[in-house]
Design a protein around this motif. Structure first.
Motif, mmCIF file in Angstrom:
data_model
loop_
_atom_site.group_PDB
_atom_site.id
_atom_site.type_symbol
_atom_site.label_atom_id
_atom_site.label_comp_id
_atom_site.label_asym_id
_atom_site.label_seq_id
_atom_site.Cartn_x
_atom_site.Cartn_y
_atom_site.Cartn_z
ATOM 1 N N SER A 15 -1.081 66.009 45.662
ATOM 2 C CA SER A 15 -1.527 66.386 47.000
ATOM 3 C C SER A 15 -0.538 65.898 48.061
ATOM 4 C CB SER A 15 -2.914 65.802 47.291
ATOM 5 O OG SER A 15 -2.859 64.379 47.356
ATOM 6 N N LYS A 16 0.341 64.986 47.665
ATOM 7 C CA LYS A 16 1.360 64.488 48.586
ATOM 8 C C LYS A 16 2.392 65.578 48.830
ATOM 9 C CE LYS A 16 4.967 60.969 49.038
ATOM 10 N NZ LYS A 16 5.658 59.826 48.388
ATOM 11 N N TRP A 17 2.706 65.832 50.097
ATOM 12 C CA TRP A 17 3.708 66.850 50.450
ATOM 13 C C TRP A 17 4.234 66.537 51.841
ATOM 14 C CZ3 TRP A 17 6.028 70.067 47.295
ATOM 15 C CH2 TRP A 17 6.816 71.101 47.819
ATOM 16 N N GLU A 18 5.419 65.934 51.898
ATOM 17 C CA GLU A 18 5.983 65.494 53.166
ATOM 18 C C GLU A 18 7.446 65.899 53.262
ATOM 19 O OE1 GLU A 18 5.530 61.317 53.000
ATOM 20 O OE2 GLU A 18 3.330 61.347 53.100
ATOM 21 N N PRO A 19 7.901 66.371 54.427
ATOM 22 C CA PRO A 19 9.320 66.708 54.593
ATOM 23 C C PRO A 19 10.195 65.476 54.382
ATOM 24 C CG PRO A 19 8.012 67.559 56.413
ATOM 25 C CD PRO A 19 7.123 66.628 55.650
ATOM 26 N N ILE A 20 11.343 65.678 53.745
ATOM 27 C CA ILE A 20 12.313 64.605 53.542
ATOM 28 C C ILE A 20 13.388 64.732 54.616
ATOM 29 C CG2 ILE A 20 14.014 63.608 51.976
ATOM 30 C CD1 ILE A 20 12.425 64.839 49.660
ATOM 31 N N ALA A 21 13.619 63.672 55.358
ATOM 32 C CA ALA A 21 14.657 63.698 56.388
ATOM 33 C C ALA A 21 16.016 63.947 55.740
ATOM 34 C CB ALA A 21 14.676 62.380 57.148
ATOM 35 N N PRO A 22 16.816 64.871 56.273
ATOM 36 C CA PRO A 22 18.135 65.151 55.691
ATOM 37 C C PRO A 22 18.985 63.894 55.605
ATOM 38 C CG PRO A 22 17.555 66.815 57.310
ATOM 39 C CD PRO A 22 16.531 65.718 57.443
ATOM 40 N N ARG A 23 19.729 63.774 54.513
ATOM 41 C CA ARG A 23 20.592 62.610 54.304
ATOM 42 C C ARG A 23 21.760 63.009 53.407
ATOM 43 N NH1 ARG A 23 15.980 59.198 52.055
ATOM 44 N NH2 ARG A 23 14.956 60.591 53.517
ATOM 45 N N THR A 24 22.867 62.292 53.539
ATOM 46 C CA THR A 24 24.015 62.546 52.681
ATOM 47 C C THR A 24 23.776 61.924 51.314
ATOM 48 O OG1 THR A 24 25.548 62.586 54.557
ATOM 49 C CG2 THR A 24 26.494 62.205 52.377
ATOM 50 N N ILE A 25 23.974 62.714 50.259
ATOM 51 C CA ILE A 25 23.834 62.210 48.897
ATOM 52 C C ILE A 25 25.108 62.529 48.116
ATOM 53 C CG2 ILE A 25 21.322 62.334 48.814
ATOM 54 C CD1 ILE A 25 21.540 65.002 47.388
ATOM 55 N N VAL A 26 25.411 61.678 47.150
ATOM 56 C CA VAL A 26 26.566 61.893 46.276
ATOM 57 C C VAL A 26 26.091 62.676 45.058
ATOM 58 C CG1 VAL A 26 28.369 60.809 44.898
ATOM 59 C CG2 VAL A 26 27.648 59.759 47.060
ATOM 60 N N LEU A 27 26.588 63.887 44.906
ATOM 61 C CA LEU A 27 26.213 64.707 43.762
ATOM 62 C C LEU A 27 26.982 64.310 42.509
ATOM 63 C CD1 LEU A 27 26.153 68.221 45.475
ATOM 64 C CD2 LEU A 27 24.217 66.699 45.053
ATOM 65 N N ALA A 28 28.244 63.891 42.670
ATOM 66 C CA ALA A 28 29.072 63.517 41.520
ATOM 67 C C ALA A 28 30.152 62.548 41.956
ATOM 68 C CB ALA A 28 29.708 64.754 40.896
ATOM 69 N N GLU A 29 30.410 61.539 41.122
ATOM 70 C CA GLU A 29 31.507 60.591 41.312
ATOM 71 C C GLU A 29 32.663 61.000 40.403
ATOM 72 O OE1 GLU A 29 31.896 57.938 43.206
ATOM 73 O OE2 GLU A 29 29.899 57.341 43.906
ATOM 74 N N LEU A 30 33.881 61.025 40.951
ATOM 75 C CA LEU A 30 35.056 61.447 40.194
ATOM 76 C C LEU A 30 36.048 60.300 40.082
ATOM 77 C CD1 LEU A 30 35.611 64.841 42.047
ATOM 78 C CD2 LEU A 30 34.070 64.345 40.143
ATOM 79 N N ARG A 31 36.685 60.190 38.926
ATOM 80 C CA ARG A 31 37.676 59.145 38.698
ATOM 81 C C ARG A 31 38.893 59.719 37.973
ATOM 82 N NH1 ARG A 31 34.850 57.333 41.800
ATOM 83 N NH2 ARG A 31 33.586 55.412 41.786
ATOM 84 N N GLY A 32 40.073 59.481 38.531
ATOM 85 C CA GLY A 32 41.318 59.797 37.848
ATOM 86 C C GLY A 32 41.624 61.264 37.685
#
Length: 302
Positions: A212-229
C-alpha cells in the motif's frame, strides 16, 4: 509480492568503438538479457582529442530486467520516464504507461533470427521464439535492451572521455508493481580508463512487506556502473564493469561471500543499491543466495 531472488543480477560488459563496428556476442547473445553495455561513437584516431557526436548507448541492465515474474507476468524495460500509476499495480495496454520509443530512446528485442526489432506492449513478456518467459527459469529472458542515440561529448587521451545522452528509460518489475527511471546518462572516464556511468534516478517507493506504500522518490544521481582500466585503442575499448567481489551497503540483504558463491558474488554500485532500497527492488541487484551461475558476468567483444 514474491521476490525472485537474483544472485546473478550481475556485472556488465561495456564497449566503446567506431560507429558501424561489428562486435562478437557472448555465447548467450541477446538471450542473455542484454548484460553488456554497448557504446558506439564515430570513428576517429584514438591518439588525438576529438568531439564526439551521435554516440549510441545500448544496455539491457541484467537478466532480471527481461525475465518472468511470479506476479504481473514479467519484468521489462520501457522508453521514457513513466508517470505515476497511483499505486503498486500491473500496467495495461490501455493506461499508456508503456512506451516502445520516446525521443532518442527506444526498446528493442531480438527475434528468432537474432535480429533486433522494436519492442511492443504485446511482446514485452515473450522470448525470441515468441514463448512467454518463465519465472521458474534463470535462462528464460526477453533479451530486451534500451537504445539511446544522440550522445555528445569529448575524448582527450590526456584527460579521458565524457559522453552525455538526453532521454530516459524505465525499469519495470512485476508487470508494473514496482518501477524506476534513469534519465540523461553520463559516461565519464579519466585518462587511465577509470570512471562511471551515472544517471538521474527517480520513481516510486514501495515495499514487498507493505504494497500500500506508494511515494514519489526525489530525483538523485546514481551510479549505474563502475569502470576500471578501460583501454583506448583503435577508437574504442571493451571492459567488464565492477560487480564481482563488490560489497553491498550494510543491511542490503547480500549474503556472506563463500567458496560456493564466489563465482557470482557481488553487487551493483553502492548508490544504486541504496536507491533500490527505496524502490523495493534491492534483491535483484546483488547476490542474495540463489545459485544463478547462468547470469554470472561474461566478457564482451573480445
Amino acid at each position: 509480492m514474491i521476490e525472485r531472488l537474483a544472485a546473478g543480477a550481475i556485472a556488465l560488459g561495456l564497449v566503446l568503438a567506431p560507429a558501424g563496428a561489428a562486435f562478437a556476442a557472448d555465447d548467450d547473445g541477446a538471450g542473455a538479457g542484454g548484460l553488456d553495455i554497448v557504446v558506439t561513437v564515430p570513428s576517429a584516431s584514438p591518439e588525438t582529442g576529438r568531439t564526439i557526436t551521435n554516440a549510441q548507448l545500448r544496455w539491457g541492465l541484467n537478466g532480471e530486467a527481461g525475465s518472468g515474474a511470479f506476479a504481473g507476468g514479467c519484468n521489462f524495460l520501457s522508453a521514457g520516464k513513466a508517470g505515476d500509476t497511483g499505486g503498486a499495480r500491473v500496467w495495461t495496454a490501455a493506461d499508456g504507461f508503456y512506451r516502445a520509443s520516446e525521443g532518442s530512446v527506444r526498446v528493442e528485442k531480438p527475434d528468432a533470427a537474432g535480429e533486433w526489432r522494436l519492442a511492443s506492449f504485446e511482446n514485452r513478456c515473450l522470448d525470441a521464439s515468441g514463448a512467454p518467459v518463465s519465472a521458474a527459469s534463470f535462462t528464460s529472458t526477453t533479451g530486451n535492451q534500451v537504445v539511446i542515440d544522440g550522445g555528445v561529448g569529448t575524448f582527450d587521451p590526456a584527460r579521458g572521455a565524457q559522453i552525455r545522452w538526453t532521454g530516459s528509460f524505465t525499469v519495470v518489475f512485476y508487470g508494473g508493481m514496482t518501477y524506476w527511471s534513469a534519465s540523461n546518462p553520463v559516461l565519464s572516464l579519466d585518462a587511465a580508463g577509470n570512471g562511471q556511468l551515472t544517471a538521474t534516478g527517480s520513481g516510486y517507493a514501495t515495499s514487498m512487506e507493505d504494497m500500500s506504500k506508494w511515494e514519489p522518490i526525489a530525483p538523485r544521481t546514481i551510479v549505474l556502473a563502475e569502470l576500471r582500466g578501460a583501454s583506448i585503442a583503435d577508437g574504442g575499448f571493451a571492459i567488464v564493469p565492477e560487480y564481482l567481489g563488490v560489497t553491498a551497503p550494510p543491511d542490503s540483504g547480500q549474503v556472506v561471500r563463500s567458496t560456493d558463491n564466489a563465482a557470482w558474488w557481488g553487487s551493483f554500485p553502492s548508490s544504486f543499491v541504496q536507491f533500490q532500497k527505496i524502490t523495493g527492488q534491492t534483491g535483484y541487484w546483488l547476490t542474495t543466495g540463489v545459485n544463478a551461475t547462468a547470469r554470472s558476468p561474461r566478457p564482451c567483444c573480445g
